[in-house]
Design an enzyme around this catalytic site. Sequence first.
Site, PDB file in Angstrom:
ATOM      1  N   LYS A   1       0.841  -1.197   0.000  1.00 13.49           N
ATOM      2  CA  LYS A   1       0.000   0.000   0.000  1.00 13.49           C
ATOM      3  C   LYS A   1       0.877   1.249   0.000  1.00 13.49           C
ATOM      4  CE  LYS A   1      -2.522   2.702   3.401  1.00 13.49           C
ATOM      5  NZ  LYS A   1      -3.068   2.744   4.760  1.00 13.49           N
TER       6      LYS A   1
ATOM      7  N   TRP B   1      -9.610   0.448   1.272  1.00 10.88           N
ATOM      8  CA  TRP B   1     -10.707   1.218   1.887  1.00 10.88           C
ATOM      9  C   TRP B   1     -10.207   2.313   2.827  1.00 10.88           C
ATOM     10  CZ3 TRP B   1     -10.752  -4.279   2.955  1.00 10.88           C
ATOM     11  CH2 TRP B   1     -11.321  -5.026   1.937  1.00 10.88           C
ATOM     12  N   HIS B   2      -9.063   2.924   2.492  1.00  9.67           N
ATOM     13  CA  HIS B   2      -8.521   3.992   3.329  1.00  9.67           C
ATOM     14  C   HIS B   2      -8.664   5.357   2.652  1.00  9.67           C
ATOM     15  CE1 HIS B   2      -5.762   0.850   5.512  1.00  9.67           C
ATOM     16  NE2 HIS B   2      -7.042   0.698   5.764  1.00  9.67           N
ATOM     17  N   TYR B   3      -9.738   5.558   1.917  1.00 12.10           N
ATOM     18  CA  TYR B   3      -9.949   6.830   1.231  1.00 12.10           C
ATOM     19  C   TYR B   3     -10.236   7.940   2.256  1.00 12.10           C
ATOM     20  CZ  TYR B   3     -14.570   4.643   1.610  1.00 12.10           C
ATOM     21  OH  TYR B   3     -15.680   3.984   2.072  1.00 12.10           O
TER      22      TYR B   3
END
Length: 678
Positions: free
Chosen positions: A510, A611-613
């Site tokens: 990531k 899903w770390h927006y």
Amino acid sequence: MKVVVASRRTHKPRANQPQPHREKERERPFFLSCYLLDSTLSHKSQLIPFSLPSFLKNFFHPMAFAGTTTAAATAAAGREVVMNINSKLFLLSSFLLLLLLLSSSQAKEEEFHEYYKYPFIRKASTFTSSSSFSSSGTSDSSYDYIIVGGGTAGCPLAATLSRNFSVLLLERGGVPFSNANVSFLRNFHIALADTSPYSASQYFVSTDGVLNARARVLGGGTCINAGFYTRASQRFIEKVGWDKRLVNESYPWVEKQIVHRPRVAPWQVAVRDSLLELGVSPFNGFTYDHINGTKFGGTIFDRFGRRHTAADLLATANPSRLTVLVHASVQRVLFDAPSSPKTHPKAVGVLFKDENGNLHQAFLNNDVRSEVVLSCGAIGTPQMMLLSGIGPKPELDRLNIPVVLDNVNVGKGMADNPMNSIFVPTKEPVSQSLIQTVGITKLGVYIEASSGFGQSNDSIECHHGIMSAEIGQLSTIPPKQRTPEAVAAFIRRKKELPHEAFKGGFILEKIANPISSGDLKLISTNVEENPSVTFNYFSHPRDLQRCVDGIRLATRIVQSKKFTQILKCDWETRERILNASVHANVNLVPKHPNDTKSIEQFCRDTVITIWHYHGGCHVGKVVNSEYKVLGVRRMRIVDGSVFDESPGTNPQATVMMMGRYMGLKILEDRLGKGAAGV
């Protein structure tokens, strides 16, 4: 003579104590108290305690059928009650009938508490709202704070503020407590696979072709994520300007209630050893802190694999001051028209729809310090701002939304940390594990891992690993060919894949703090519809270069001596590893024939999300440093939409802490340090 039956539980927990789990609650005995209303000795009725065991013992005692006349008991404890046979038979039949009714009532009560868990949680349809707001600030239902969104930040914020002020917390989804797909680690992928209208997970597709998910449940993202718990770096805390004293009070408040030390799986041990072998050092052991090197972090899954969420933090709330409404879909924030052009619009309440489709209004009281707080998340909060008339005027005019405030920055700066993964097949099935190990590298990337989600007995035929089509990354079908029929055909093809093809796990890479960003725009005025979101993954060359460096490191992990020895998997060339991973990383991005030869192309073609927006309501552009919305009064934002980077390797710890932190900060600002008593 009359009989009154009442039930009670023993060891009733105090309101500010965490509620026990359901299995423990059933162990508590249920007592029945019976009272005889007797007026034979005086004109004044008396209550005489009458317990079930004593009643049955006396009723069936041989002397009970001696035919004696009734002699009423006095108030002295321990006197026997003597009744004639007819009275006894009547009393017994009445008692059994009442017992039957009570059992039914108790069963309904048990079901209610199992579903909602806390007495202040109710369905939105139970709310009684006023039809209008008066200038005096009085209404049938007014609050010091109205929080829109009962998610990762909203729950701890509501619990904290309720210690001293009245709070209404509105959540569009349901409760997580009775949902097995939310509650258990083994069902992690199944929860994300549920695309029904009432699922805890609402999937959406960015315009980049990457499928994503947003939470729709009390507790927010903590109910559907991989559970990893790790704090933000000290650099981040200093950058956002938070009070370190309150930060150091707020993190432990969360951790003591819902965070656990994981049982480290063999897959995670192999990744740790490989990271250390490749120089991602030192090994920092088990820690919540963000430190360069390799470590084991915390988890919100306990040793039984049961998830603990932000909704569990509501256990510390003041139940007399908190109301939580579920299935309450807020349509927009309500504003009082400014009295002059020089005054800013003032938030006065919200309009929301209940589970039956009926509209309700909830209002703030008239205190200038009362606020509507948006905690809808990085997708929901910019969307709610726009629906409420705060945003770029041309966009609002296009959808005929009355303009409250023209602000071109709402919805801008949307970012998501791009993730790519390496699929590692193994000869034997491996145990399920979500993220436990993390490598915080000097390359600007984080390395994490997951394993075993291709072997679930419930889903082996349709779910193949954390990157599976059914859990957020739907298909490799090009965007122009995306139809429901094509998607269904893809899922059918996935079922035909052999089990052996998906034994193993993933090495996740990531990008930390991506420079690339995009925007969010409304498609319609329906709050239930996802807005259009663009993240522009790898549009900045620095992000792409970091991905290349990260994928090289990830493939070296798979090739490392430690990894192949521990997991008994074969050494493979980089090209073979990437070739296997191209098909395991599924998105809607068209593939290119040189995927495995060009790592740059591999990064672009296999990009997915973890899903770390974040972003869309940045500090200095949409809110000030205290997260109060610029240009309007009595409105604040508390969630990840104010961030321009995702905190730490995984943000949930800091977002929960933020909810607690801002609650304490607001209380101290209003009451003074130490006056809040929380």
